[in-house]
Design a protein around this motif. Sequence first.
Motif, PDB file in Angstrom:
ATOM      1  N   TRP A 339     -14.369 -11.257   5.932  1.00  0.00           N
ATOM      2  CA  TRP A 339     -14.015 -10.259   4.931  1.00  0.00           C
ATOM      3  C   TRP A 339     -14.802  -8.963   5.060  1.00  0.00           C
ATOM      4  CZ3 TRP A 339     -10.871  -7.955   1.916  1.00  0.00           C
ATOM      5  CH2 TRP A 339     -11.324  -7.129   0.895  1.00  0.00           C
ATOM      6  N   GLN A 340     -16.107  -9.050   5.186  1.00  0.00           N
ATOM      7  CA  GLN A 340     -16.958  -7.871   5.083  1.00  0.00           C
ATOM      8  C   GLN A 340     -16.579  -6.749   6.051  1.00  0.00           C
ATOM      9  OE1 GLN A 340     -18.951  -7.836   2.398  1.00  0.00           O
ATOM     10  NE2 GLN A 340     -19.076  -5.655   2.841  1.00  0.00           N
ATOM     11  N   PRO A 341     -16.268  -7.050   7.330  1.00  0.00           N
ATOM     12  CA  PRO A 341     -15.929  -5.950   8.246  1.00  0.00           C
ATOM     13  C   PRO A 341     -14.704  -5.142   7.837  1.00  0.00           C
ATOM     14  CG  PRO A 341     -16.438  -7.962   9.461  1.00  0.00           C
ATOM     15  CD  PRO A 341     -16.325  -8.343   8.022  1.00  0.00           C
ATOM     16  N   VAL A 342     -13.785  -5.756   7.078  1.00  0.00           N
ATOM     17  CA  VAL A 342     -12.545  -5.053   6.728  1.00  0.00           C
ATOM     18  C   VAL A 342     -12.486  -4.683   5.249  1.00  0.00           C
ATOM     19  CG1 VAL A 342     -11.269  -6.202   8.564  1.00  0.00           C
ATOM     20  CG2 VAL A 342     -11.308  -7.228   6.288  1.00  0.00           C
ATOM     21  N   ALA A 343     -13.557  -4.962   4.499  1.00  0.00           N
ATOM     22  CA  ALA A 343     -13.519  -4.810   3.045  1.00  0.00           C
ATOM     23  C   ALA A 343     -13.133  -3.399   2.610  1.00  0.00           C
ATOM     24  CB  ALA A 343     -14.868  -5.206   2.441  1.00  0.00           C
ATOM     25  N   ASP A 344     -13.801  -2.394   3.142  1.00  0.00           N
ATOM     26  CA  ASP A 344     -13.542  -1.015   2.703  1.00  0.00           C
ATOM     27  C   ASP A 344     -12.107  -0.599   2.980  1.00  0.00           C
ATOM     28  OD1 ASP A 344     -16.141  -0.809   1.829  1.00  0.00           O
ATOM     29  OD2 ASP A 344     -16.870   0.220   3.623  1.00  0.00           O
ATOM     30  N   PHE A 345     -11.629  -0.909   4.186  1.00  0.00           N
ATOM     31  CA  PHE A 345     -10.271  -0.515   4.549  1.00  0.00           C
ATOM     32  C   PHE A 345      -9.245  -1.228   3.677  1.00  0.00           C
ATOM     33  CE2 PHE A 345      -6.364  -1.331   6.962  1.00  0.00           C
ATOM     34  CZ  PHE A 345      -5.971  -0.037   7.253  1.00  0.00           C
ATOM     35  N   VAL A 346      -9.388  -2.536   3.517  1.00  0.00           N
ATOM     36  CA  VAL A 346      -8.407  -3.312   2.767  1.00  0.00           C
ATOM     37  C   VAL A 346      -8.374  -2.897   1.295  1.00  0.00           C
ATOM     38  CG1 VAL A 346      -7.814  -5.626   1.956  1.00  0.00           C
ATOM     39  CG2 VAL A 346      -8.469  -5.278   4.342  1.00  0.00           C
ATOM     40  N   LEU A 347      -9.547  -2.729   0.689  1.00  0.00           N
ATOM     41  CA  LEU A 347      -9.577  -2.370  -0.727  1.00  0.00           C
ATOM     42  C   LEU A 347      -9.117  -0.935  -0.967  1.00  0.00           C
ATOM     43  CD1 LEU A 347     -12.832  -4.129  -1.969  1.00  0.00           C
ATOM     44  CD2 LEU A 347     -10.457  -4.812  -2.317  1.00  0.00           C
ATOM     45  N   ASP A 348      -9.063  -0.139   0.095  1.00  0.00           N
ATOM     46  CA  ASP A 348      -8.545   1.225  -0.038  1.00  0.00           C
ATOM     47  C   ASP A 348      -7.019   1.231  -0.093  1.00  0.00           C
ATOM     48  OD1 ASP A 348      -8.809   4.114  -0.090  1.00  0.00           O
ATOM     49  OD2 ASP A 348      -8.057   4.087   1.969  1.00  0.00           O
ATOM     50  N   VAL A 349      -6.390   0.320   0.657  1.00  0.00           N
ATOM     51  CA  VAL A 349      -4.926   0.364   0.761  1.00  0.00           C
ATOM     52  C   VAL A 349      -4.219  -0.760  -0.001  1.00  0.00           C
ATOM     53  CG1 VAL A 349      -5.079   1.477   3.014  1.00  0.00           C
ATOM     54  CG2 VAL A 349      -4.869  -1.009   2.897  1.00  0.00           C
ATOM     55  N   LEU A 350      -4.927  -1.859  -0.283  1.00  0.00           N
ATOM     56  CA  LEU A 350      -4.246  -3.044  -0.797  1.00  0.00           C
ATOM     57  C   LEU A 350      -3.884  -2.995  -2.286  1.00  0.00           C
ATOM     58  CD1 LEU A 350      -3.439  -5.528   0.884  1.00  0.00           C
ATOM     59  CD2 LEU A 350      -5.277  -6.784  -0.260  1.00  0.00           C
ATOM     60  N   PRO A 351      -4.733  -2.457  -3.178  1.00  0.00           N
ATOM     61  CA  PRO A 351      -4.406  -2.548  -4.618  1.00  0.00           C
ATOM     62  C   PRO A 351      -3.029  -2.024  -4.981  1.00  0.00           C
ATOM     63  CG  PRO A 351      -6.692  -1.892  -4.347  1.00  0.00           C
ATOM     64  CD  PRO A 351      -6.079  -1.877  -2.976  1.00  0.00           C
ATOM     65  N   ASP A 352      -2.674  -0.842  -4.521  1.00  0.00           N
ATOM     66  CA  ASP A 352      -1.357  -0.295  -4.861  1.00  0.00           C
ATOM     67  C   ASP A 352      -0.248  -1.103  -4.194  1.00  0.00           C
ATOM     68  OD1 ASP A 352      -2.420   1.664  -6.462  1.00  0.00           O
ATOM     69  OD2 ASP A 352      -2.377   3.228  -4.914  1.00  0.00           O
ATOM     70  N   MET A 353      -0.474  -1.531  -2.941  1.00  0.00           N
ATOM     71  CA  MET A 353       0.551  -2.305  -2.227  1.00  0.00           C
ATOM     72  C   MET A 353       0.865  -3.590  -2.983  1.00  0.00           C
ATOM     73  SD  MET A 353      -0.863  -1.767   1.677  1.00  0.00           S
ATOM     74  CE  MET A 353       0.401  -2.749   2.450  1.00  0.00           C
ATOM     75  N   VAL A 354      -0.171  -4.299  -3.425  1.00  0.00           N
ATOM     76  CA  VAL A 354       0.031  -5.566  -4.127  1.00  0.00           C
ATOM     77  C   VAL A 354       0.687  -5.331  -5.481  1.00  0.00           C
ATOM     78  CG1 VAL A 354      -1.137  -7.510  -5.235  1.00  0.00           C
ATOM     79  CG2 VAL A 354      -1.850  -6.763  -2.956  1.00  0.00           C
ATOM     80  N   ASN A 355       0.164  -4.397  -6.259  1.00  0.00           N
ATOM     81  CA  ASN A 355       0.693  -4.180  -7.607  1.00  0.00           C
ATOM     82  C   ASN A 355       2.137  -3.705  -7.591  1.00  0.00           C
ATOM     83  OD1 ASN A 355      -1.293  -4.512 -10.050  1.00  0.00           O
ATOM     84  ND2 ASN A 355      -2.550  -3.798  -8.348  1.00  0.00           N
ATOM     85  N   ASN A 356       2.541  -2.994  -6.543  1.00  0.00           N
ATOM     86  CA  ASN A 356       3.939  -2.565  -6.446  1.00  0.00           C
ATOM     87  C   ASN A 356       4.882  -3.735  -6.178  1.00  0.00           C
ATOM     88  OD1 ASN A 356       3.370   0.122  -6.920  1.00  0.00           O
ATOM     89  ND2 ASN A 356       3.165   0.632  -4.752  1.00  0.00           N
ATOM     90  N   LEU A 357       4.334  -4.853  -5.676  1.00  0.00           N
ATOM     91  CA  LEU A 357       5.146  -6.022  -5.359  1.00  0.00           C
ATOM     92  C   LEU A 357       5.140  -7.072  -6.465  1.00  0.00           C
ATOM     93  CD1 LEU A 357       4.044  -6.472  -1.627  1.00  0.00           C
ATOM     94  CD2 LEU A 357       6.321  -5.788  -2.405  1.00  0.00           C
ATOM     95  N   LEU A 358       4.300  -6.904  -7.466  1.00  0.00           N
ATOM     96  CA  LEU A 358       4.182  -7.901  -8.525  1.00  0.00           C
ATOM     97  C   LEU A 358       5.275  -7.742  -9.572  1.00  0.00           C
ATOM     98  CD1 LEU A 358       0.302  -7.953  -9.084  1.00  0.00           C
ATOM     99  CD2 LEU A 358       1.694  -9.730  -8.011  1.00  0.00           C
ATOM    100  N   ALA A 359       5.788  -8.864 -10.043  1.00  0.00           N
ATOM    101  CA  ALA A 359       6.830  -8.824 -11.073  1.00  0.00           C
ATOM    102  C   ALA A 359       6.296  -8.282 -12.389  1.00  0.00           C
ATOM    103  CB  ALA A 359       7.394 -10.234 -11.276  1.00  0.00           C
TER     104      ALA A 359
END
Length: 402
Positions: A339-359
């Motif tokens: 996790w740690q090596p990709v944490a900054d990148f993933v948390l920069d792009v993932l929140p909006d991507m996930v929330n846009n897919l949630l019912a």
Amino acid sequence: MGDFNLTVILDAIRRSEAGMSRVELAQLVGLSPQTISNISRRLLDQKLIVEAGKEGSGPGKPRTILRLNPSGMYAVGVHLDPALITVVLLDLVGSVVEKRTFVTPQSHEPAEIVAAIAECVEELISRSGVSRSLIAGLGVAAPGPIDLDRGAVVGPPLLRGWVDVRLQDMVQAATGLPTTVDKDVTGAAVAEIWAGGPGGSGNFVFFYLGTGLGCGLVLNGEVYRGSSGNAGEIGHIIVDPDGPVCSDGCGMRGTIGTVLEPQMLVSQAVVAGILPMLPANPTAREFQAAFARLSELVREGNETAIGIMSTAARSLAWGASVVGNLVDVERLVFGGPFWQPVADFVLDVLPDMVNNLLATRGIHRVDLAGTRLGEDVGAVGAACLVLERALAPRAERLLLEG
């Protein structure tokens, strides 16, 4: 029932950062002041809690604050990873007292690994100065799947020859400590509850990024293990129907466990020419080093590396949204060895991507965060398994006033 009520009171004190008075405890859990007083006395006598000063500025007698006693109980945690084994000694509030790491023996022989664990545990306890009488037990967080009833590891990835290994019995015999074995993803979820701070309750999913991808489910403040202890095996969610054939042999294409395997991402980078070729039979540590280098290339702005990681992030977002829609949680937490090596990148792009897919996107937003326990979350979780089994109240029992 008295013992259960004791765990309820202890759990309430544990969840309060500032501590709680007896009056507050009675209001919170609904037990009588006399029962609260009796249980508090038992906990004080057992040295599991301490009186930590008085509080109150208004009329009436100041209230005595009760807090956990860090030195009242300890637990040993072992994270079994194909590359590196981490051993920690944890106190009652979830703080790491001692920590040791060593490279997993290359033979992967269960007996050799268990002997190395036992030697490390003895050194850890000796250096800490903690009496063995205060150590509640030893927990092992291992790659799944596992047979929870027998404490057996069934066939973890990248641990050669580990087929139906009775790890619990072996470690207990080697260390002399009561031992419990659980999945690494379950341990990580328990760690987040016990040692992850005030946010470690409620409903959340812990996504564990290791040699494979799994998740730990926490519902109403308790880990959900499933009928055999293997809940959270999400590797077969399909995220790319045209993707590679599943590496776990199910025959499906584009499963999230395969698409997001660090080995797969590293292989893509090697084919693209941005990483050097790996040895013919690379070790888990060599894969981790290559994956870390791929993450560095992302931070350096390498477009090919960013493309590989962006595709992986989209797959992770899809899988996370499937789980999020299924259980409707408040938070998604991420951690694990990769996790740690990709944490900054993933948390920069993932929140909006996930929330846009949630019912539930029109009702509430789901928070995404990395674990605050860092790379030790597996070992800390293993120790927290011991504390959970010894001290946590169980939902299947009823809290009744005696």
